[in-house]
Every structure is written in C-alpha cells, then in structure tokens.
Enzyme design. Structure first.
Site, mmCIF file in Angstrom:
data_model
loop_
_atom_site.group_PDB
_atom_site.id
_atom_site.type_symbol
_atom_site.label_atom_id
_atom_site.label_comp_id
_atom_site.label_asym_id
_atom_site.label_seq_id
_atom_site.Cartn_x
_atom_site.Cartn_y
_atom_site.Cartn_z
ATOM 1 C CE LYS A 162 -2.332 -1.264 3.688
ATOM 2 N NZ LYS A 162 -1.775 -2.627 3.843
ATOM 3 C CB THR A 163 3.803 2.318 2.000
ATOM 4 O OG1 THR A 163 3.108 2.240 3.248
ATOM 5 C CG2 THR A 163 4.740 3.519 2.031
ATOM 6 C CG ASP A 223 0.375 3.555 6.850
ATOM 7 O OD1 ASP A 223 -0.481 2.893 6.232
ATOM 8 O OD2 ASP A 223 1.353 3.033 7.431
ATOM 9 C CB THR A 273 -4.313 -3.003 8.341
ATOM 10 O OG1 THR A 273 -4.439 -2.299 9.587
ATOM 11 C CG2 THR A 273 -2.949 -2.704 7.743
ATOM 12 N NE ARG A 281 6.671 -4.385 5.519
ATOM 13 C CZ ARG A 281 5.605 -3.611 5.713
ATOM 14 N NH1 ARG A 281 4.596 -4.055 6.444
ATOM 15 N NH2 ARG A 281 5.558 -2.416 5.183
#
Length: 361
Positions: free
Chosen positions: A82-83, A127, A176, A235
């Site tokens: 997302k980032t 975020d 999230t 990640r």
C-alpha cells in the site's frame, strides 16, 4: 519531479512483541531496506494486476484532464504494497508526496497545518487512516470535498471560524482495517482498492526482482522455496530473502538454491508451511494442553507466554487462512490439519481440512 518527503513514524498498528521473521509489520530499521526494493513505477509493481489496471486508468484520466485524480483508498493486510502504491501515484503524477499517519493526527490543528502547506497537485498519504482522531477526520471531510478547512480562532461565545482555501490535492489513505473506517470518510474516496494476498508465482517474481537489486544469486528452485513460505506477503518474502542470503554467504558459496533455502529457513524456525516458532507454540498449546479447544485467545496467549494482541494479530490470521485454526463463538478450535501438522491423529470432532493457500496462479 518532486521528491517525496521522508515518511514519518507511522506508528504501525501492532505491539513490539509482534515483530518476528514472519510478521507482516516492518521490523525496526527495516524501512531503509524496503525503500531500496520499492518499485518506482506501476510497470515495476509486481502482482495486484486488477488494482494496477484500475489505478492506471484513474491516473491516466487525471493526466489527460490536467487535474488531480480522485482521492484513493487502499485497504488490505500489512506488507502487501500500500505504501509503495502511494509513492508510485505521486511519481506517476510528477507530484510531491507528503506522508503522515492516522495516530499522528491527534488534533484538527495538526491536519490544518499539513493541508495549508500543500501545493497544487500534491499527494497526501495517510497511513492507518482508520486511526485518525475524530476532530481531524471531520476537518478532512471538508478538505476532501471543497478543498478548504475551517479554522476556529478563540474559545467560547467569542470563537470565530475562519475558512482557509487548500490547494487541490489527492489524498491516498491506507488501512489494514477498512471496517473501522467511518461511513462518511469512506464515501469521500473516489477510488477504493483492496489488496489481496500474493500467489506463489507473483512472490517468485517479487523475489527475482529483489535479488537483482540486492545482488543475490537466487536460483529458480530457491525462489520457489522462499516464496511458498512467505505467507503470500512481499514484505515477508523480501525479509526471508535477506536472511537466506546471509546464510548462503556465510555457510555456502553464496548461491541460494532450494537446499540452501531450506537449511537457512530451518535456522530461523520457518517450516515448510510458513509457520514459525510462535505459530507452532499456539497450535501445540491448543492441541496438547486444551485438547483442540475451544479456548479463549487470552487463555491461549498465557499458555504460550505472549500478549493476546500478538496471538490475535500476528498468528491467528495466517493460521485461519492456512486452515489450521477456526474461530467459533466459544473460542479457538484446532482443525484436523493442525493435528496432522503436529504429527498427531485428529479426533473425530475436529473441523475438516481447508484447501492449500497461494497455489493458484
């Protein structure tokens, strides 16, 4: 092109105890490594093909009109990109990126100061936007719709509201927990995208790209082995790649093959299904101590010596997706797959097996 501002402390939505090799949250000091591996353009972004196609249309339409695109909401579990997509949106538009987080916006004045410093066309990335304070959220409504904010000066009967114009901008929110967003905030986003877990094939592509950037000699069979233990999360895949690289350089010739990956991941307690020490401890306590359940999460956490939030936020989501744990109104229950994974015969009342994860490319 403007350079993005440095990300602030985003106060990730987890406890310090949740950090581990298979945690989807970034480890302390890991952001610099992630910055090196982040894709810079949509064409470099691996996976999420539907989201990429939709986002490409949104951005290209805005470029042709010469106006900022609609506000964008990105939802999904941590570690899926997302980032990275927020940074890509700014790069594709040739705009500056301003970064903050929901917990950092405790007062309306914090948000007003940030909005007043935006230039036309800037991208504001928030975020964990579901954790924004209510006064700041209410100010954000007006800024998103009318590109202005009302600043209250003074207190009591003498207080006055001064409207301030805000340069047209694009808000990119990441969450999230999309269910925790209020309806009025969610409705103000023109484009909403949900990030899905990655297939093993997409994770292999992520690993090959990362290996090229990091200079890792990653063989095809090594990429397959690391990908299938990465819980469908880039990640985690990149983190395991760095740790397998260390093992290969110290105890082998530097090449990451299937056998080297297996040996390295055994050192880090990551088994063939992507379970780590804590996952197995939770299943072991559930099966051996509580007979397969049902048992409450707090009791289960005490049995493994962890915080309930760690068990609930880090272990349970994957164990449920892997078909090894079921949530019931009475508590957590081990499935037949969990019993077999621990080398034990499941009782007749154990819930059945679930399909294997992340196999369908």
């Amino acid at each position: 092109m403007h350079e993005p501002s440095q990300p602030a402390d985003l106060h990730p939505d987890h406890t310090d105890a949740a950090i581990g090799p298979l945690s989807p949250h970034p480890e302390p000091g890991e952001r610099d490594d992630e910055a090196t591996l982040r894709p810079r353009r949509l064409t470099e972004f691996v996976g999420q093909s539907r989201v990429r196609e939709q986002l490409e249309l949104v951005l290209e339409g805005a470029r042709r009109r010469g106006s900022p695109p609609d506000h964008v909401l990105l939802s999904g579990p941590p570690g899926l990109g997302k980032t990275s997509l927020a940074m890509i949106i700014a790069a594709e538009l040739g705009s500056a990126l301003r970064v903050t987080s929901g917990p950092a916006l405790e007062r309306a004045g914090d948000l007003a100061a940030m909005l007043s410093n935006l230039a036309e066309g800037d991208v504001l990335f928030i975020d964990e936007i579901h954790r924004i304070a209510r006064p700041a959220e209410e100010m954000l409504y007006l800024a998103m719709e009318d590109f202005r904010v009302d600043v209250v000066v003074g207190k009591g009967p003498g207080a006055t509201s001064i409207p301030l114009e805000v340069a047209p901008f694009t808000l990119v929110g990441a969450t999230t927990r999309s269910g925790a967003l209020t309806g009025p905030l969610r409705d103000r986003f023109g484009f909403t995208a949900h990030m899905e877990f990655y297939s093993s094939g997409d994770l292999e592509r992520v690993l090959r790209r990362s290996a090229t950037i990091l200079g890792v000699d990653l063989r095809p069979d090594g990429a397959v082995e690391v990908a299938r233990r990465s819980r469908g999360t880039p990640r985690i895949a990149n983190r395991l790649l760095r740790r397998v690289r260390d093992y290969a350089e110290v105890r082998a010739d530097g090449a990451v093959t299937r056998d080297i990956a297996r040996a390295a991941l055994a050192v880090y307690d990551v088994d063939e299904l992507g379970l780590d020490r804590l996952d197995r401890a939770v299943l072991g306590a559930l099966v051996r101590t509580f007979g397969g359940g049902p048992v409450g999460v707090s009791t289960l956490a005490v049995a493994v010596g962890e915080e309930p939030a760690t068990v609930e936020e880090v272990c349970e989501p994957y164990l449920v997706r892997a078909g090894m744990l079921a949530r019931t109104p009475r508590g957590r229950v081990a499935t037949a797959a969990a019993w077999r994974h621990l080398g034990m015969e499941p009782p007749a009342q154990a819930p059945g097996d679930a399909p294997t994860l992340f196999d369908g490319e």
